[in-house]
Design a protein around this motif. Sequence first.
Motif, PDB file in Angstrom:
ATOM      1  N   GLU A 214       0.723  -0.940   0.026  1.00 33.00           N
ATOM      2  CA  GLU A 214       0.152  -0.004  -0.086  1.00 33.00           C
ATOM      3  C   GLU A 214       0.875   1.264   0.035  1.00 33.00           C
ATOM      4  N   ILE A 215       0.524   2.155  -0.863  1.00 32.50           N
ATOM      5  CA  ILE A 215       1.441   3.446  -0.899  1.00 32.50           C
ATOM      6  C   ILE A 215       0.688   4.278  -0.040  1.00 32.50           C
ATOM      7  N   GLY A 216       1.416   4.730   1.115  1.00 26.46           N
ATOM      8  CA  GLY A 216       0.550   5.307   2.233  1.00 26.46           C
ATOM      9  C   GLY A 216       0.558   6.675   2.130  1.00 26.46           C
ATOM     10  N   GLN A 217       1.338   7.475   1.401  1.00 26.03           N
ATOM     11  CA  GLN A 217       1.235   8.745   1.365  1.00 26.03           C
ATOM     12  C   GLN A 217       0.896   9.468   0.060  1.00 26.03           C
ATOM     13  N   PHE A 218       0.115  10.240  -0.174  1.00 21.64           N
ATOM     14  CA  PHE A 218      -0.106  10.850  -1.526  1.00 21.64           C
ATOM     15  C   PHE A 218      -0.614  12.305  -1.311  1.00 21.64           C
ATOM     16  N   GLY A 219      -0.233  13.134  -2.002  1.00 19.05           N
ATOM     17  CA  GLY A 219      -0.643  14.639  -2.039  1.00 19.05           C
ATOM     18  C   GLY A 219      -0.535  15.311  -3.648  1.00 19.05           C
ATOM     19  N   SER A 220      -0.517  16.667  -3.497  1.00 19.46           N
ATOM     20  CA  SER A 220      -0.604  17.253  -4.664  1.00 19.46           C
ATOM     21  C   SER A 220       0.710  17.659  -5.434  1.00 19.46           C
ATOM     22  N   HIS A 221       1.827  17.516  -4.546  1.00 16.51           N
ATOM     23  CA  HIS A 221       3.156  17.595  -5.012  1.00 16.51           C
ATOM     24  C   HIS A 221       4.154  16.850  -4.134  1.00 16.51           C
ATOM     25  N   PHE A 222       5.219  16.811  -4.731  1.00 15.47           N
ATOM     26  CA  PHE A 222       6.433  16.272  -4.044  1.00 15.47           C
ATOM     27  C   PHE A 222       6.680  16.771  -2.370  1.00 15.47           C
ATOM     28  N   TYR A 234       1.937  11.404  -6.097  1.00 10.18           N
ATOM     29  CA  TYR A 234       1.395  12.779  -6.480  1.00 10.18           C
ATOM     30  C   TYR A 234       1.121  12.785  -7.697  1.00 10.18           C
ATOM     31  N   LEU A 235       0.324  14.004  -7.980  1.00  9.70           N
ATOM     32  CA  LEU A 235      -0.107  14.315  -9.109  1.00  9.70           C
ATOM     33  C   LEU A 235       0.662  14.863 -10.069  1.00  9.70           C
ATOM     34  N   GLY A 236       1.490  14.128 -11.138  1.00  7.37           N
ATOM     35  CA  GLY A 236       2.538  14.624 -11.842  1.00  7.37           C
ATOM     36  C   GLY A 236       2.039  15.478 -13.062  1.00  7.37           C
ATOM     37  N   SER A 237       3.120  16.057 -13.574  1.00  8.10           N
ATOM     38  CA  SER A 237       2.938  17.323 -14.462  1.00  8.10           C
ATOM     39  C   SER A 237       2.380  16.988 -15.767  1.00  8.10           C
ATOM     40  N   ALA A 238       2.407  15.608 -16.295  1.00 11.98           N
ATOM     41  CA  ALA A 238       1.980  15.025 -17.212  1.00 11.98           C
ATOM     42  C   ALA A 238       0.388  14.816 -17.235  1.00 11.98           C
ATOM     43  N   GLY A 239      -0.186  15.174 -16.012  1.00 13.71           N
ATOM     44  CA  GLY A 239      -1.574  14.765 -15.918  1.00 13.71           C
ATOM     45  C   GLY A 239      -1.962  13.643 -15.266  1.00 13.71           C
ATOM     46  N   PHE A 240      -1.030  12.678 -15.002  1.00 16.51           N
ATOM     47  CA  PHE A 240      -0.989  11.459 -14.151  1.00 16.51           C
ATOM     48  C   PHE A 240      -0.641  11.402 -12.895  1.00 16.51           C
ATOM     49  N   TRP A 241      -1.220  10.429 -12.175  1.00 18.67           N
ATOM     50  CA  TRP A 241      -0.690   9.983 -10.714  1.00 18.67           C
ATOM     51  C   TRP A 241       0.713   9.353 -10.999  1.00 18.67           C
ATOM     52  N   GLU A 242       1.625   9.703 -10.085  1.00 17.86           N
ATOM     53  CA  GLU A 242       3.020   9.093 -10.118  1.00 17.86           C
ATOM     54  C   GLU A 242       3.357   8.356  -8.712  1.00 17.86           C
ATOM     55  N   ILE A 243       4.232   7.366  -9.103  1.00 18.92           N
ATOM     56  CA  ILE A 243       4.596   7.001  -7.579  1.00 18.92           C
ATOM     57  C   ILE A 243       6.305   6.993  -7.504  1.00 18.92           C
ATOM     58  N   ALA A 244       6.520   7.610  -6.383  1.00 23.62           N
ATOM     59  CA  ALA A 244       8.069   8.087  -6.289  1.00 23.62           C
ATOM     60  C   ALA A 244       8.440   7.477  -5.111  1.00 23.62           C
ATOM     61  N   LEU A 245       9.812   7.660  -4.855  1.00 21.06           N
ATOM     62  CA  LEU A 245      10.625   7.643  -3.732  1.00 21.06           C
ATOM     63  C   LEU A 245      11.571   8.917  -3.609  1.00 21.06           C
ATOM     64  N   TRP A 246      11.829   9.580  -2.664  1.00 22.81           N
ATOM     65  CA  TRP A 246      12.489  10.687  -2.440  1.00 22.81           C
ATOM     66  C   TRP A 246      14.149  10.187  -2.776  1.00 22.81           C
ATOM     67  N   CYS A 247      14.455  10.941  -3.750  1.00 19.38           N
ATOM     68  CA  CYS A 247      15.904  10.789  -3.826  1.00 19.38           C
ATOM     69  C   CYS A 247      16.484   9.186  -4.410  1.00 19.38           C
TER      70      CYS A 247
END
Lengths: 267, 267, 267
Positions: A214-222, A234-247
């Motif tokens: 489960e992805i625990g955190q999500f918001g509108s920006h990094f 987070y909601l990425g700039s191409a209009g899609f939700w993206e899943i990321a890891l800090w650094c």
Amino acid sequence: MITLLTDFGTADYFVPAVKGVILSIHPTVQIIDLTHEIPAQDITAGAFTLGACYQNFPAGTIHLAVVDPGVGSARRAIVVRAGNQLFVGPDNGIFSYVYARESQVHVFQLERDEYFRHPVSATFHGRDVFAPVAAWLSRGLQPEAVGREIQDYIGIEIPQPLNDADGNRVIGSILHIDRFGNCITNLTERELRIEQSGIRNPESAIKLLFAGREIGQFGSHFAQSAVKGEPFAYLGSAGFWEIALWCDSAANRLGARRGTEVILEFQ
Amino acid sequence: MITLLTDFGTADYFVPAVKGVILSIHPTVQIIDLTHEIPAQDITAGAFTLGACYQNFPAGTIHLAVVDPGVGSARRAIVVRAGNQLFVGPDNGIFSYVYARESQVHVFQLERDEYFRHPVSATFHGRDVFAPVAAWLSRGLQPEAVGREIQDYIGIEIPQPLNDADGNRVIGSILHIDRFGNCITNLTERELRIEQSGIRNPESAIKLLFAGREIGQFGSHFAQSAVKGEPFAYLGSAGFWEIALWCDSAANRLGARRGTEVILEFQ
Amino acid sequence: MITLLTDFGTADYFVPAVKGVILSIHPTVQIIDLTHEIPAQDITAGAFTLGACYQNFPAGTIHLAVVDPGVGSARRAIVVRAGNQLFVGPDNGIFSYVYARESQVHVFQLERDEYFRHPVSATFHGRDVFAPVAAWLSRGLQPEAVGREIQDYIGIEIPQPLNDADGNRVIGSILHIDRFGNCITNLTERELRIEQSGIRNPESAIKLLFAGREIGQFGSHFAQSAVKGEPFAYLGSAGFWEIALWCDSAANRLGARRGTEVILEFQ
């Protein structure tokens, strides 16, 4: 204005040869590199990247896209008119996002070889076919003049999110992984809208399941979402939700790749 | 003329999206890439690289610099007028070398969102805020028109060489490590001038101590100093003394990084 | 129009410094990157890459090429007029393919330092010597005005295929290895012409021997020849036969490098 998107890399003579041919035909045209680092022969990645930025360019722009594993074979060469822009490249699906987004699409097969560079090599149609045609188009040549319109052009399927029967789950998937390892899903604001202010959609409890967790955190920006070591969405700039890891590369850490399933659960 | 400096890399849609937005507002402006390979979120490296080349550009150039870990948070967006040029980017220290070198610096906070691209995404102000503002500036918009002047803009400290009390030592440090692993110090000709001809400063015996060892060779250029396997110092083209290894990374071999101390001893 | 070919990479301030100097002298000139990824100090690779694309550019183009291990030493700086184009760079062999291909070659030594940027650094003639001279040339300065013509300019030898005494073998070698690991030989259509249609030259049985093995497959293009895991030869777009592996580095797999022998046997 002519843009270039290829898998040629920037170390060899391929990109400058294309530019030289264009400038020999139209010396004052402006050439803009989109990218030359599409993974070798990865039509799907090329299509995504072109799809994510062509609409930022002005009307009349000519996009030259060459990711062309079939060069030299019988695959067709085409010019596409869509969204007040032109697109030149192989008929292998590289323009699929354009086909999906634009309401008026006309595709012409390149047949008139007086617009090609001669002799046409068997291995480098970027230089010998697509570059000169793009240059002539930038000088006013009409797509109708290069060959006849075709209807059976090739598109690659762009996976769409699916709602399950009882309406409390959406099944999406990863469309693209960028060079940072961020995983770009096919979920948009339509599937999940979050308020400017909030960490969670106030209207419903939701869960985002991805690569077995489960992805625990999500918001509108990094900055809003990032917790070191913890994957977030987070909601990425191409209009899609993206899943990321800090650094870090979410794709590597989570073992995800293009096509990996993403599940959104509303409870 | 608009230049771009970012940490976006050149593989994804980020750079072309920025260019497309600029060209949609000002189709004939010339766009020059400074670099897109600043290490991710490394404001200090971005500030150094911009500092090392902005003065080579003509008056009136607009420099767009986006290394922006705080995108989407409350960090301010700014336009800087300094040295007959304009600078557009986040208020996070990316323009620190400009602040340090130019006598007339005016900083304006970007507030007038009619110059932005809408909707403004939460993650990509390069495309949605900085690019359109730079494009409007290139069409003649004045910085005063985008928002009010501020005084409390953010600078990062650029370490200066220190003279010790008895005057026979200068303590400097590494400002930057370039992609070859060359270590660029903050020592300049002011601290150590060597004659065109000579290997050593004729006026005094000097020692250069770095990363726990004495640098034995130094000269005015690479070819003069280089001995394979032996670190050497030379006066680099950014005006600083650099420490390098012939065909190798001095930073890796000597275990040096940004901030590592360099000591100059006069005997 | 000014093109740039260097070994500077694109991560540091070197390339933008060169561009800034050019644009400060000639703000409206068009600058085209050939590549900045020539391996560090590899004059031979720079010469090959320039040789493979300069002819695609229009008459009047100025090519600035800086792969310059001798910067700061006594090596000369030159302007070359050949093939209706101009070339600016160090006199170290970087223009060898131009010398080999063009019938009219005139080489001038850069002596008139009023066209240089001052002070001239000892380490960065790309910015301080070659860039300003190229910019002045693009504004109409004649090569004759920068210094006297010389005859003893430096060329590197470009290996030519040799026929053995009894006429049934041609001994060639690898000229260049591209970033995909494809091995570009010095064999051209003169040594081996194959029919559009066919896999093998119908007139004679031939063998291609390379790196201790026989290359079994060859054709006029990639798609025709490629068998996974099997090295194949095809006529590349620079006019030379190349040896490649589908989705792999032939150079790594076969242990080949620049200079590796290639033998063509007719039976």
